[in-house]
Design an enzyme around this catalytic site. Structure first.
Site, mmCIF file in Angstrom:
data_model
loop_
_atom_site.group_PDB
_atom_site.id
_atom_site.type_symbol
_atom_site.label_atom_id
_atom_site.label_comp_id
_atom_site.label_asym_id
_atom_site.label_seq_id
_atom_site.Cartn_x
_atom_site.Cartn_y
_atom_site.Cartn_z
ATOM 1 N N CYS A 52 22.513 19.189 28.882
ATOM 2 C CA CYS A 52 21.551 18.097 28.782
ATOM 3 C C CYS A 52 21.547 17.452 27.406
ATOM 4 O O CYS A 52 20.966 16.383 27.222
ATOM 5 C CB CYS A 52 20.170 18.631 29.132
ATOM 6 S SG CYS A 52 20.202 19.601 30.639
ATOM 7 N N HIS B 98 14.532 14.786 26.538
ATOM 8 C CA HIS B 98 15.260 15.218 27.734
ATOM 9 C C HIS B 98 14.241 15.704 28.752
ATOM 10 O O HIS B 98 13.357 16.500 28.448
ATOM 11 C CB HIS B 98 16.241 16.340 27.381
ATOM 12 C CG HIS B 98 16.693 17.092 28.588
ATOM 13 N ND1 HIS B 98 17.222 16.447 29.687
ATOM 14 C CD2 HIS B 98 16.646 18.413 28.907
ATOM 15 C CE1 HIS B 98 17.496 17.355 30.621
ATOM 16 N NE2 HIS B 98 17.163 18.545 30.168
ATOM 17 N N ASN C 127 15.279 16.782 36.744
ATOM 18 C CA ASN C 127 16.094 16.967 35.547
ATOM 19 C C ASN C 127 17.499 16.418 35.840
ATOM 20 O O ASN C 127 18.227 16.983 36.645
ATOM 21 C CB ASN C 127 16.134 18.471 35.220
ATOM 22 C CG ASN C 127 16.993 18.789 34.022
ATOM 23 O OD1 ASN C 127 17.824 18.001 33.605
ATOM 24 N ND2 ASN C 127 16.798 19.990 33.478
HETATM 25 N N1 ACO Z 1 10.218 28.444 44.840
HETATM 26 C C1 ACO Z 1 9.454 29.539 44.930
HETATM 27 N N2 ACO Z 1 9.616 30.613 44.170
HETATM 28 C C2 ACO Z 1 10.577 30.566 43.226
HETATM 29 C C3 ACO Z 1 11.398 29.454 43.068
HETATM 30 C C4 ACO Z 1 11.201 28.361 43.927
HETATM 31 N N3 ACO Z 1 11.952 27.243 43.846
HETATM 32 N N4 ACO Z 1 12.260 29.712 42.062
HETATM 33 C C5 ACO Z 1 11.998 30.929 41.616
HETATM 34 N N5 ACO Z 1 10.981 31.460 42.315
HETATM 35 C C6 ACO Z 1 10.389 32.776 42.171
HETATM 36 C C7 ACO Z 1 11.320 33.747 41.497
HETATM 37 O O1 ACO Z 1 12.198 34.309 42.440
HETATM 38 C C8 ACO Z 1 10.352 34.756 40.945
HETATM 39 O O2 ACO Z 1 9.970 35.604 41.994
HETATM 40 P P1 ACO Z 1 9.613 37.151 41.692
HETATM 41 O O3 ACO Z 1 8.449 37.133 40.758
HETATM 42 O O4 ACO Z 1 9.279 37.687 43.049
HETATM 43 O O5 ACO Z 1 10.841 37.742 41.095
HETATM 44 C C9 ACO Z 1 9.167 33.885 40.601
HETATM 45 O O6 ACO Z 1 9.286 32.663 41.316
HETATM 46 C C10 ACO Z 1 9.105 33.538 39.132
HETATM 47 O O7 ACO Z 1 7.879 32.948 38.978
HETATM 48 P P2 ACO Z 1 7.303 32.689 37.570
HETATM 49 O O8 ACO Z 1 7.532 33.867 36.720
HETATM 50 O O9 ACO Z 1 5.913 32.208 37.694
HETATM 51 O O10 ACO Z 1 8.233 31.491 37.096
HETATM 52 P P3 ACO Z 1 8.137 30.778 35.748
HETATM 53 O O11 ACO Z 1 6.741 30.444 35.425
HETATM 54 O O12 ACO Z 1 8.956 31.488 34.719
HETATM 55 O O13 ACO Z 1 8.862 29.416 36.087
HETATM 56 C C11 ACO Z 1 10.865 28.228 35.734
HETATM 57 C C12 ACO Z 1 10.221 29.421 36.397
HETATM 58 C C13 ACO Z 1 10.285 26.938 36.327
HETATM 59 C C14 ACO Z 1 12.360 28.252 35.981
HETATM 60 C C15 ACO Z 1 10.550 28.284 34.198
HETATM 61 O O14 ACO Z 1 10.983 29.500 33.668
HETATM 62 C C16 ACO Z 1 11.169 27.152 33.459
HETATM 63 O O15 ACO Z 1 10.703 26.014 33.506
HETATM 64 N N6 ACO Z 1 12.267 27.406 32.701
HETATM 65 C C17 ACO Z 1 13.039 26.383 32.099
HETATM 66 C C18 ACO Z 1 14.171 26.100 33.037
HETATM 67 C C19 ACO Z 1 14.655 24.688 33.001
HETATM 68 O O16 ACO Z 1 13.981 23.740 32.647
HETATM 69 N N7 ACO Z 1 15.885 24.517 33.414
HETATM 70 C C20 ACO Z 1 16.443 23.220 33.517
HETATM 71 C C21 ACO Z 1 17.827 23.253 33.083
HETATM 72 S S1 ACO Z 1 17.960 23.590 31.402
HETATM 73 C C22 ACO Z 1 17.512 22.258 30.552
HETATM 74 O O17 ACO Z 1 17.350 21.189 31.046
HETATM 75 C C23 ACO Z 1 17.342 22.405 29.138
#
Ligand code: ACO
Length: 362
Positions: free
Chosen positions: A149, A289, A319
């Site tokens: 990104c 971004h 994104n």
């Molecule tokens: N739907 C439902 N549940 C989901 C999904 C989904 N799409 N995706 C993951 N889960 C589950 C996981 O399996 C996990 O389950 P578990 O607890 O049973 O193992 C659980 O949700 C995780 O939940 P949280 O811990 O509440 O998730 P979190 O608050 O950490 O949010 C997220 C996850 C959104 C990925 C967060 O960590 C985040 O925003 N990270 C940054 C990632 C990002 O922006 N990536 C983009 C690419 S990189 C960039 O652009 C720089």
């Protein structure tokens, strides 16, 4: 209501309007050395495809819900390429809009730099196809791939220094068509992304904006936290790798990515403000971004930025990787979120980890 770049008729590009007589590379041989301050953005444009993929559409395919996606990311829908559309189609659409905005024909461009993690094919690079499709001269055209990104701002920074040598006009395009390459079964990543492209022309002058300051950095120690491993020399394409789904497996340690993205985007923003000798209060708009809503909220909190000064189109576009800043910047300008004379701060973060920020005066 945020508008799609597709809502607007692109201004026609006047091909052949240039003299067309200049030799390829002539700009460099003239060897005019300009200062960094004389290089600016001459035009910008973006492209987002028509097809909308909603959270409900995802919930019908994988174990997720609108509530989960909106609460974690702020994303309600994203745009996906139509069957048959490819990265080159996207890049050319955005480039033609940026060229029209700059009042330039494709033949007046001296170089093309294209940022993407979703290229047209493995080799040759996407920029080669874009050079041909645009009808540009036989100029240098190359990709900057793999910086996720952050790719767009890194490419603009490179273009800025190359434009200083001889006053080149450089087309910088960023394109991501991740819907074609990612896994549609991995709920942890598939719901985050959208497809789009954006472009700017970098060169002498400041027809659209002056570039006041830029910074970039890398921490390769975190390379394993975000990326796509298969397809390189470490894990070459093979039937076994494909059976395991590795060719589509975006590795993402979400929480670590979150922490690093907030830290690096905030620090890079502060660095360019210091370089330019201005304060955050002087900035009309921050265009970051579009990683996800919570990341942007956390960056705003860390910087002490009022929410209304943080531009976001994440709700409708998701994104879009390296394309997200030029798409957001184009839309912010269309929406009148800044005026001529305003300072606009861009900040980004991506796989690598790489980060970059830039301060513009429109
Ligand atoms: N739907 C439902 N549940 C989901 C999904 C989904 N799409 N995706 C993951 N889960 C589950 C996981 O399996 C996990 O389950 P578990 O607890 O049973 O193992 C659980 O949700 C995780 O939940 P949280 O811990 O509440 O998730 P979190 O608050 O950490 O949010 C997220 C996850 C959104 C990925 C967060 O960590 C985040 O925003 N990270 C940054 C990632 C990002 O922006 N990536 C983009 C690419 S990189 C960039 O652009 C720089």
């Amino acid at each position: 209501m945020l508008q799609s770049a597709t809502d607007h008729e692109p201004t026609p590009v006047h091909r052949g309007r240039s003299d067309g007589r200049r030799r390829p590379g002539a700009a460099t041989s003239e060897a005019t050395r300009l200062t960094a301050e004389s290089i600016g953005i001459l035009g910008l444009g973006a492209y987002a495809p028509e097809r909308v993929m909603t959270n409900a559409d995802w919930a019908a395919r994988v174990d997720t819900s609108d509530e989960w996606i909106v609460s974690r990311t702020g994303i309600e829908e994203r745009r996906f390429a139509a069957p048959g559309e490819t990265s080159v189609d996207f890049a050319v659409a955005a480039a033609e809009r940026a060229l029209a905005d700059a009042g330039l024909a494709a033949r007046q461009i001296d170089e093309i730099i294209l940022a993407t993690d979703t290229p047209e094919m493995y080799s040759p690079d996407t920029a080669a196809f874009v050079q041909d499709r645009l009808g540009a001269r036989e100029i240098p055209a190359f990709d900057m791939a793999g910086s996720g990104c952050a790719g767009f701002l890194l490419a603009v920074d490179v273009a800025r220094s190359r434009a200083r040598e001889g006053g080149k006009k450089i087309l910088v395009a960023a394109v991501e068509l991740i819907s074609r390459l990612m896994s549609w079964e991995d709920r942890e990543t598939c719901v985050l992304f959208g497809d789009a492209a954006g472009a700017v022309v970098v060169g002498p002058g400041a027809r659209a904006a002056r570039i006041l300051a830029a910074t970039a950095g890398t921490d390769g120690n975190k390379a394993g936290i975000l990326g796509l491993e298969a397809g390189g020399t470490r894990v070459p394409f093979s039937l076994e790798a494909a059976r395991a789904g590795l060719h589509q497996k975006v590795v993402m340690h979400g929480r670590e990515v979150f922490r690093e993205a907030v830290r690096r985007m905030s620090e890079a923003a502060t660095t360019v403000l210091e370089q330019a000798g201005v304060g955050l209060a002087d900035v009309a708009l921050v265009v970051p971004h579009q990683a996800n809503r919570r990341i942007l909220d956390a960056v705003a909190r860390r910087l002490g930025l009022p929410a209304e000064k943080m531009f976001s189109n994440i709700r409708l576009y998701g994104n879009t990787g390296s394309a997200s800043i030029p798409l957001a910047l184009t839309q912010a300008r269309e929406q009148g979120r800044f005026r001529p004379g305003d300072l606009v701060l861009l900040t980004s973060f991506g796989a690598g980890f790489h980060w970059a920020a830039m301060l513009l005066r429109f």
